[in-house]
Write an enzyme that holds these catalytic residues in place. Structure first.
Site, short mmCIF file in Angstrom:
data_model
loop_
_atom_site.label_atom_id
_atom_site.label_comp_id
_atom_site.label_asym_id
_atom_site.label_seq_id
_atom_site.Cartn_x
_atom_site.Cartn_y
_atom_site.Cartn_z
N TYR A 1 0.81 -1.21 0.00
CA TYR A 1 0.00 0.00 0.00
C TYR A 1 0.85 1.27 0.00
O TYR A 1 0.46 2.27 -0.55
CB TYR A 1 -0.93 0.03 1.23
CG TYR A 1 -2.21 -0.75 1.05
CD1 TYR A 1 -2.18 -2.12 0.77
CD2 TYR A 1 -3.44 -0.13 1.17
CE1 TYR A 1 -3.34 -2.83 0.63
CE2 TYR A 1 -4.62 -0.85 1.03
CZ TYR A 1 -4.56 -2.20 0.75
OH TYR A 1 -5.73 -2.90 0.62
N LYS B 1 3.85 -15.44 2.40
CA LYS B 1 4.11 -16.15 1.14
C LYS B 1 5.61 -16.37 1.08
O LYS B 1 6.30 -15.91 0.17
CB LYS B 1 3.56 -15.30 -0.03
CG LYS B 1 3.54 -16.02 -1.38
CD LYS B 1 2.48 -17.11 -1.49
CE LYS B 1 2.61 -17.81 -2.83
NZ LYS B 1 1.75 -19.02 -2.94
N ASP C 1 -2.24 -18.51 0.34
CA ASP C 1 -3.22 -19.21 -0.51
C ASP C 1 -3.89 -20.33 0.28
O ASP C 1 -5.11 -20.52 0.22
CB ASP C 1 -2.57 -19.73 -1.81
CG ASP C 1 -1.26 -20.49 -1.57
OD1 ASP C 1 -0.73 -20.47 -0.44
OD2 ASP C 1 -0.76 -21.11 -2.53
N ASP D 1 -6.12 -7.37 4.08
CA ASP D 1 -7.26 -6.75 3.39
C ASP D 1 -8.14 -7.84 2.78
O ASP D 1 -9.35 -7.86 2.96
CB ASP D 1 -6.73 -5.81 2.30
CG ASP D 1 -7.86 -5.17 1.51
OD1 ASP D 1 -8.84 -4.72 2.14
OD2 ASP D 1 -7.77 -5.13 0.26
N ASP E 1 -11.99 -9.61 4.44
CA ASP E 1 -13.29 -9.64 3.74
C ASP E 1 -13.83 -11.06 3.66
O ASP E 1 -15.01 -11.31 3.85
CB ASP E 1 -13.16 -9.09 2.30
CG ASP E 1 -13.46 -7.60 2.20
OD1 ASP E 1 -13.22 -6.89 3.20
OD2 ASP E 1 -13.93 -7.14 1.14
C1 IPM Z 1 -10.32 -1.75 3.85
C2 IPM Z 1 -10.62 -1.17 2.50
C3 IPM Z 1 -9.53 -0.18 2.12
C4 IPM Z 1 -8.22 -0.95 2.09
C5 IPM Z 1 -9.76 0.57 0.80
C6 IPM Z 1 -11.09 1.29 0.78
C7 IPM Z 1 -8.65 1.52 0.48
O1 IPM Z 1 -10.78 -2.17 1.55
O2 IPM Z 1 -10.19 -0.97 4.81
O3 IPM Z 1 -10.23 -2.96 3.95
O4 IPM Z 1 -7.88 -1.57 1.07
O5 IPM Z 1 -7.51 -0.95 3.09
MG MG Z 2 -10.76 -4.12 2.36
#
Ligand code: IPM
Ligand code: MG
Length: 367
Positions: free
Chosen positions: A145, A195, A227, A251, A255
């Site tokens: 990032y 990884k 993975d 990240d 999710d």
């Molecule tokens: C998160 C989001 C952010 C990230 C985006 C919106 C930049 O996906 O906080 O997980 O990738 O960190």
């Molecule tokens: Mg995210």
């Protein structure tokens, strides 16, 4: 009376409506537990661009700097103005900027599947086992990032885009300490994700985490390639207690884990900097994003925002009782059958589909 100063930045999309519910709940804890919240709202994201020409207006940043914590909604509307320069887009100019500016290197994402929401989990009952309860500890200010160089340049035949994955020993050590300390308060297991079979970063990550782990002999440390980690989450999520991840892996896996807990609308997060004295400055946001398709329709699930407010009370203000009261109230509301659309399934007995505001009311009533 103890007073805590909060910068409340609702942002875009569903941000304002879920923030409203979180503030409603916070105000109730204030009277009940006897502290004062000095809460000021300010624009950020596209709302900041509309109000002051920048995703993070100077006045908003100044407010954040004079506050004890930031309660954040979400920013970014993918369909708005694709011509705006990348560096000025809300995701980078507001969210990533704040993470870096305040040194918020430790992102905590607690993923819990409450029993009452078993039907909202995409996995079979068997795979859900006794319940899913994972804390994703994500490094938030390093890796792909922020690594330099980061650019797109012209070359013969087209362009070349470069992102750089870079981690130093101290960066890995400090996030590893966060994970081991968190594990001590839970089931005492850390699964470190890397990884190392391909990336230099992965090799260093594994070495440093292993060495740091020797200071925590009571915590079991396990390493897993990313993975395989993605696959194991789906096959046997109950094996995980704390998952320690670098920025990008965290990240993605957070999710995935959130979907297992029923909905991204249930996932709160805390982003913490270095503790100085007794104070930990923190940034608290739901992980689900702006959801522009349902914004302004009273459809969004406010629970992630409300749970983020609870994390703020705990981690930045040390108000453990009030934080636990909010978490219990959320559990009550769910157990009582209150469901926003994202966690509703038609066949479920006793479940009632309600809106954002009504869910906020249900939690407030349970405080
Ligand atoms: C998160 C989001 C952010 C990230 C985006 C919106 C930049 O996906 O906080 O997980 O990738 O960190
Ligand atoms: Mg995210």
């Amino acid at each position: 009376m103890k007073t805590f100063k909060i910068a409340a930045l609702a942002g875009d999309g569903i941000g304002p409506e879920v923030m409203r519910e979180a503030i409603k709940v916070l105000r109730l804890t204030e009277t009940k537990f006897g502290f004062r919240l000095d809460l000021a709202e300010a624009p950020v994201g596209w709302a900041g661009i509309d109000a002051a020409g920048k995703a993070l207006p100077d006045a908003t940043l100044a407010l954040c700097k004079s506050s004890d914590a930031i309660l954040f909604g979400s920013v970014g509307l993918p369909d708005r103005d694709p011509t705006i320069p990348k560096a000025e887009r809300p995701e980078r100019a507001a969210l990533l900027r704040i993470r870096k500016e305040f040194g918020l290197f430790a992102n905590l994402r607690p993923v819990q599947l409450p029993k009452a929401l078993a039907h909202a989990c995409p996995l079979s009952k068997e795979r859900q086992g006794g319940g899913i309860d994972i804390l994703v500890v994500r490094e938030l200010t390093g890796g792909l990032y922020f690594g330099q160089p980061k650019k797109t340049e012209d070359i013969a035949g087209g362009q070349r885009a470069i992102d750089t994955m870079v981690y130093t020993t101290p960066e890995i050590e400090r996030i590893a300490h966060v994970a081991f300390k968190a594990a001590r308060l839970r089931r005492k297991k850390v699964t470190s994700i890397d990884k190392a079979n391909v990336l230099e970063n992965g090799v260093l990550w594994r070495e440093v985490v292993t060495r740091t782990g020797q200071q925590y002999p009571d915590v079991t440390l396990e390493h897993m390639f990313v993975d395989n980690g993605a696959m194991q989450l789906v096959l046997r999520p109950t094996q995980f207690d704390v998952m320690l991840c670098e920025n990008m892996f965290g990240d993605i896996l957070s999710d995935e884990a959130a979907a297992l807990a029923g909905s991204l609308g249930m996932l709160p997060s805390a982003s913490l900097g270095v503790t100085s004295g007794e104070k930990t400055f923190g940034f608290y946001e739901p992980a689900g994003g702006t959801a522009p398709d349902i914004a302004g329709k009273n459809l969004a699930n406010p629970l992630a925002q409300i749970l983020s407010a609870a994390l703020m009370l705990r981690h930045s203000f040390g108000l453990n009782e009030a934080a636990a009261a909010i978490e219990a109230a959320v559990k009550n509301a769910i157990t009582a059958g209150h469901r926003t659309g994202d966690i509703f399934s038609p066949g479920e007995p006793n479940a009632r589909k309600i809106g954002t505001r009504e869910m906020g009311d249900a939690v407030a009533a349970a405080i």
